[in-house]
Design an enzyme around this catalytic site. Structure first.
Site, PDB file in Angstrom:
ATOM      1  N   ASP A  67       0.752  -1.213  -0.020  1.00 10.68           N
ATOM      2  CA  ASP A  67      -0.124   0.002  -0.032  1.00 10.68           C
ATOM      3  C   ASP A  67       0.975   1.281  -0.085  1.00 10.68           C
ATOM      4  O   ASP A  67       1.988   1.158   0.249  1.00 10.68           O
ATOM      5  CB  ASP A  67      -0.969   0.072   1.105  1.00 10.68           C
ATOM      6  CG  ASP A  67      -0.278  -0.249   2.427  1.00 10.68           C
ATOM      7  OD1 ASP A  67       0.866  -0.232   2.435  1.00 10.68           O
ATOM      8  OD2 ASP A  67      -1.141  -0.228   3.594  1.00 10.68           O
ATOM      9  N   ASN A 136      -7.020  -0.270  14.207  1.00 11.92           N
ATOM     10  CA  ASN A 136      -8.453  -0.497  14.096  1.00 11.92           C
ATOM     11  C   ASN A 136      -8.653  -1.853  13.432  1.00 11.92           C
ATOM     12  O   ASN A 136      -9.741  -2.230  12.897  1.00 11.92           O
ATOM     13  CB  ASN A 136      -9.017   0.626  13.119  1.00 11.92           C
ATOM     14  CG  ASN A 136      -8.235   0.854  11.911  1.00 11.92           C
ATOM     15  OD1 ASN A 136      -7.478   0.162  11.583  1.00 11.92           O
ATOM     16  ND2 ASN A 136      -8.670   1.987  11.060  1.00 11.92           N
ATOM     17  N   HIS A 138      -7.108  -2.516  10.780  1.00 13.88           N
ATOM     18  CA  HIS A 138      -6.805  -2.677   9.064  1.00 13.88           C
ATOM     19  C   HIS A 138      -5.583  -3.361   8.712  1.00 13.88           C
ATOM     20  O   HIS A 138      -4.724  -3.672   9.450  1.00 13.88           O
ATOM     21  CB  HIS A 138      -6.732  -1.136   8.564  1.00 13.88           C
ATOM     22  CG  HIS A 138      -5.628  -0.469   8.701  1.00 13.88           C
ATOM     23  ND1 HIS A 138      -5.551   0.849   8.560  1.00 13.88           N
ATOM     24  CD2 HIS A 138      -4.390  -0.878   9.240  1.00 13.88           C
ATOM     25  CE1 HIS A 138      -4.223   1.293   8.670  1.00 13.88           C
ATOM     26  NE2 HIS A 138      -3.417   0.251   9.268  1.00 13.88           N
ATOM     27  N   GLU A 143      -9.696  -0.936   5.441  1.00 19.93           N
ATOM     28  CA  GLU A 143     -10.181  -0.168   6.429  1.00 19.93           C
ATOM     29  C   GLU A 143     -11.322  -0.907   6.747  1.00 19.93           C
ATOM     30  O   GLU A 143     -11.894  -1.637   6.237  1.00 19.93           O
ATOM     31  CB  GLU A 143     -10.351   1.118   6.127  1.00 19.93           C
ATOM     32  CG  GLU A 143      -9.047   2.077   5.920  1.00 19.93           C
ATOM     33  CD  GLU A 143      -8.405   2.546   7.138  1.00 19.93           C
ATOM     34  OE1 GLU A 143      -8.351   1.633   7.827  1.00 19.93           O
ATOM     35  OE2 GLU A 143      -7.605   3.440   6.944  1.00 19.93           O
TER      36      GLU A 143
HETATM   37  C1  F6R Z   1       1.621  -0.161   6.102  1.00 22.39           C
HETATM   38  C2  F6R Z   1       0.399  -0.920   6.281  1.00 22.39           C
HETATM   39  C3  F6R Z   1      -0.487  -0.734   7.667  1.00 22.39           C
HETATM   40  C4  F6R Z   1       0.353  -1.347   8.720  1.00 22.39           C
HETATM   41  C5  F6R Z   1      -0.571  -1.248  10.211  1.00 22.39           C
HETATM   42  C6  F6R Z   1       0.253  -1.398  11.237  1.00 22.39           C
HETATM   43  O1  F6R Z   1       2.335  -0.550   4.842  1.00 22.39           O
HETATM   44  O2  F6R Z   1       0.061  -1.625   5.313  1.00 22.39           O
HETATM   45  O3  F6R Z   1      -1.706  -1.938   7.543  1.00 22.39           O
HETATM   46  O4  F6R Z   1       0.865  -2.581   8.521  1.00 22.39           O
HETATM   47  O5  F6R Z   1      -1.130   0.142  10.113  1.00 22.39           O
HETATM   48  O6  F6R Z   1       1.531  -0.177  11.440  1.00 22.39           O
HETATM   49  P1  F6R Z   1       2.294  -0.278  12.366  1.00 22.39           P
HETATM   50  O7  F6R Z   1       3.405  -1.456  11.959  1.00 22.39           O
HETATM   51  O8  F6R Z   1       3.286   1.054  12.060  1.00 22.39           O
HETATM   52  O9  F6R Z   1       2.182  -0.254  13.599  1.00 22.39           O
END
Ligand code: F6R
Length: 242
Positions: A67, A136, A138, A143
């Site tokens: 992403d 959340n 995701h 989302e």
């Molecule tokens: C980032 C992504 C997000 C993160 C998630 C956790 O490329 O795809 O889904 O994996 O928000 O983020 P961290 O690892 O920063 O807690």
């Protein structure tokens, strides 16, 4: 789902990196996808180390991004591209032809989605995908209440994701959209590694593992995926009861 709990972040990262190294040693042509964000940093460090020590050879692998924040490119510290290039791609011997990364600055985002979808299908679907979990639930930028039938798509960011985004950037950025692989792309992968560390992830980890499958918690939708490995440190696993 197989749950692997290690004492701390470093041990969790090493175990997950070893899993990836074994996977690639068994299938050198692996199409690999690794999330940006903070959680994979330890895994990336150990993958670079394994490459330096000739324990793994990425020369036949392909890489696709998970992403990106719409409007951000590699110039922005904390973008997914900057994270993956600085922590991984620039540190291992691979060529640009092996990598397909979302361009968050693309003027035609639909075309960008099609480009990434095509790279994946041309390479016969993702073999191994490493996913972090948002506060959340995701995964990628899929989302809460995400439709299940999506390939690459552009999404409006959830308020929780916008709030959390400040931790990545040098200054607060007004990010509104993400571009992401979809649930369908993820579900067509061969193997999924979910990773989470730290006490702040303990609630969402519990919901993912012990809660009902529900679109409000996208990570819970992966529960029945046949080859799903959930790597946790003890803090993130601390609210699990089963
Ligand atoms: C980032 C992504 C997000 C993160 C998630 C956790 O490329 O795809 O889904 O994996 O928000 O983020 P961290 O690892 O920063 O807690």
């Amino acid at each position: 789902m197989e749950i692997i709990i290690k004492q701390d972040y470093d041990k969790m990262s090493k175990e997950a990196a070893d899993f990836i190294v074994n996977y690639i040693n068994n299938k050198p042509e692996t199409l690999l996808c690794i999330a940006g964000g903070e959680t994979p940093a330890g895994i990336l460090k150990y993958l670079v180390e394994a490459s330096n020590n000739k324990k793994v050879d990425f020369s036949k692998c392909k890489f696709v991004s998970l992403d990106e924040w719409v409007g951000l490119g590699r110039e922005t510290r904390g973008s997914c591209k900057e994270t993956l290039y600085n922590q991984f791609f620039d540190l291992i011997p691979i060529t640009e032809e092996q990598i397909c990364f979302f361009d968050g600055l693309a003027s035609d985002l639909e075309k960008e989605c099609k480009r990434v979808d095509k790279f994946i299908s041309d390479n016969g679907n993702i073999d191994l995908i490493v996913l972090g979990i948002g506060m959340n639930g995701h995964i990628g930028f899929n989302e809460p209440n995400v439709p299940l039938d999506t390939y690459c798509h552009v999404v409006g960011l959830d308020p929780v994701t916008k709030d959390v985004s400040v931790k990545y950037f040098d200054k607060a950025l007004d990010v509104k959209q993400g571009i992401s692989l979809g649930m369908k792309t993820i579900n067509e992968a061969d193997t999924i590694l979910l990773i989470a560390n730290d006490l702040r992830k303990a609630d969402i980890v519990k919901k993912t593992v012990e809660g009902e499958k529900m679109p409000e918690v996208p990570s819970s939708l992966l529960k029945d995926f046949p080859k799903l490995y959930f790597f946790l440190d003890e803090a993130a696993a601390s609210k699990l009861t089963k």
